[in-house]
Design an enzyme around this catalytic site. Structure first.
Site, mmCIF file in Angstrom:
data_model
loop_
_atom_site.group_PDB
_atom_site.id
_atom_site.type_symbol
_atom_site.label_atom_id
_atom_site.label_comp_id
_atom_site.label_asym_id
_atom_site.label_seq_id
_atom_site.Cartn_x
_atom_site.Cartn_y
_atom_site.Cartn_z
ATOM 1 N N ARG A 24 20.069 66.131 13.630
ATOM 2 C CA ARG A 24 20.221 65.935 12.190
ATOM 3 C C ARG A 24 21.385 66.757 11.635
ATOM 4 O O ARG A 24 22.071 66.321 10.710
ATOM 5 C CB ARG A 24 18.922 66.298 11.472
ATOM 6 C CG ARG A 24 17.803 65.295 11.719
ATOM 7 C CD ARG A 24 16.545 65.643 10.961
ATOM 8 N NE ARG A 24 15.537 64.601 11.118
ATOM 9 C CZ ARG A 24 14.327 64.654 10.597
ATOM 10 N NH1 ARG A 24 13.960 65.699 9.878
ATOM 11 N NH2 ARG A 24 13.469 63.664 10.779
ATOM 12 N N LYS A 84 -0.206 52.325 13.529
ATOM 13 C CA LYS A 84 -0.895 51.677 12.418
ATOM 14 C C LYS A 84 -0.174 50.458 11.859
ATOM 15 O O LYS A 84 1.019 50.506 11.592
ATOM 16 C CB LYS A 84 -1.119 52.691 11.291
ATOM 17 C CG LYS A 84 -2.042 53.845 11.669
ATOM 18 C CD LYS A 84 -2.252 54.783 10.497
ATOM 19 C CE LYS A 84 -3.210 55.908 10.850
ATOM 20 N NZ LYS A 84 -3.438 56.821 9.700
ATOM 21 N N GLY A 123 11.079 58.753 14.051
ATOM 22 C CA GLY A 123 11.133 59.901 14.950
ATOM 23 C C GLY A 123 10.644 59.621 16.351
ATOM 24 O O GLY A 123 11.260 60.041 17.336
ATOM 25 N N GLY A 157 10.632 57.754 6.988
ATOM 26 C CA GLY A 157 10.098 57.035 5.839
ATOM 27 C C GLY A 157 11.158 56.237 5.108
ATOM 28 O O GLY A 157 10.900 55.122 4.639
#
Length: 400
Positions: free
Chosen positions: A34, A200, A354, A377
């Site tokens: 990052r 999920k 990630g 996200g």
């Protein structure tokens, strides 16, 4: 939206919002990707006569000073990559930060301490965030957002600084994210394939519904595939499944058929007694999962099916592993998908999230992909078709 190469920055102080939320082992950074991703923008600013003030968060200190979450190791690593000193302020908007910012000269850099040490950074409303964004904006002449990883957050450093900054723009990292993700959604080369995995369905419903009719194929793996199989009337043993989302899974399958998007579900699995197992117990077809076991990876026939779809692709967006890849016995499905994409010569391949990023780096194949998004996200919400708060704030800054 304006980008940094469209702004006059010589002799000015630039406040950069960067995403330097890196993993630490004590005070040692275990993955600096990052930080590396933002370096081109920072070097551009320094080369063009600007002074740079970096602000970022680390971990979840929940509005309190947590020494273990100080940005000191991050400032040190940033200094090494830039080749100049990057002193760390004691605070974000206190006297020490203000004095250091005031004394900063062109070609110099500094970093503010962890933004989330201040509870106002993550306030849920503009009122709760108070004057924190205004105080941050007062440190510099120009605000530059180059933090795609927090672009979906309504944090003070993301949405409030632009309200008070004299001038705003985006960095090269944000520009690259927009170019790749925007093109993938608006003008893809075909066949266009989405690969969706992870645990999920609930976290991916928005993406699936937004992409139906836009992509040619959707490959569904990981535990989220179990909900779709359950919706087809198949047993998944003791596997992770979201029973309350069966109706939504049925709706996705029906919508896909009407929209002309082909869904590809696993046809076999690797299973074990539970998720703590370190060795597989066996393989089974998707319609014959034994009772009292958990499916933890896609099986060899599914690998063959999925890779055959991948082999024909010209645009691929991949988010989510195919199984419990952290355990070597259940990593082959995710690894096989990664290798199949990496082997493509004429394909735009985009990775986000990630866990997916971790799969790619575990195989040392990052250079084989067109683009690896720095957002988790943010990546998901962008694919859902949502306007991210960071982009909205930058656009509004242009017209105020």
């Amino acid at each position: 939206m304006k980008f940094i190469d469209q702004a006059e920055i010589q002799g000015k102080k630039l406040l950069f919002r960067v995403d330097f939320n890196v993993p630490l082992d004590g005070d040692v950074i275990t993955d600096d990707n990052r930080i590396q991703a933002a370096i081109p923008t920072l070097k551009y600013a320094l080369k063009n006569g600007a002074a740079i003030i970096l602000c970022a968060h680390l971990g979840k200190p929940k509005g309190k000073v947590v020494p273990e979450l100080s940005l000191a190791p991050v400032a040190k690593r940033t200094a090494e990559l830039l080749g100049i000193d990057v002193p760390l302020a004691f605070d974000s908007v206190g006297e020490n930060a203000r004095v250091m910012a005031a004394e900063l000269k062109p070609g110099q850099a500094m970093m503010l301490e962890n933004l989330r040490f201040n509870p106002e950074e993550t306030g849920k409303t503009e009122q709760a965030r108070g004057d924190f964004g205004k105080k941050l904006a007062s440190l510099a002449d120009v605000y530059v957002n180059d933090a795609f990883g927090v672009a979906h957050r309504e944090n003070a450093s993301v949405v409030d600084i632009p309200r008070h900054a004299k001038e705003c723009c985006a960095g090269f990292l944000l520009k690259k994210e927009l170019e790749y993700l925007g093109d993938a959604l608006s003008d893809p080369k075909r066949p266009y394939v989405c690969i969706s995995g992870g645990a999920k369905v609930s976290s991916k419903l928005g993406i699936l519904n937004n992409l139906l009719g836009k992509v040619d194929d959707i490959i569904i793996g990981g535990a989220m595939a179990n909900t779709f199989l359950l919706a087809q009337g198949q047993s998944v043993g003791n596997s992770l499944v979201e029973k309350d989302l069966v109706n939504e899974a049925i709706a996705v399958m029906e919508k896909a058929e009407k929209a002309g998007t082909k869904l590809h579900l696993p046809v076999d699995f690797v299973y074990a007694e539970d998720h703590t197992a370190t060795e597989k117990s066996g393989t089974c077809t998707a319609d014959a999962v034994p009772d009292n076991v958990m499916v933890l990876d896609i099986g060899p026939k599914t690998v063959e099916l999925f890779t055959s779809v991948i082999a024909q692709s010209k645009t691929i967006v991949w988010n989510g592993p195919m199984g419990l890849f952290e355990t070597p016995a259940f990593a082959e499905g995710s690894f096989a998908v990664c290798r199949a994409i990496a082997d493509l010569d004429d394909c735009i391949s985009i990775v986000g999230g990630g866990d997916t990023d971790a799969v790619v780096h575990a195989l040392h194949m990052a250079d084989k992909f067109s683009f690896i998004s720095t957002g988790g996200g943010s990546f998901l919400e962008f694919l859902e078709g949502k306007e991210l708060p960071a982009f909205k704030a930058l656009k509004e800054c242009m017209v105020k």
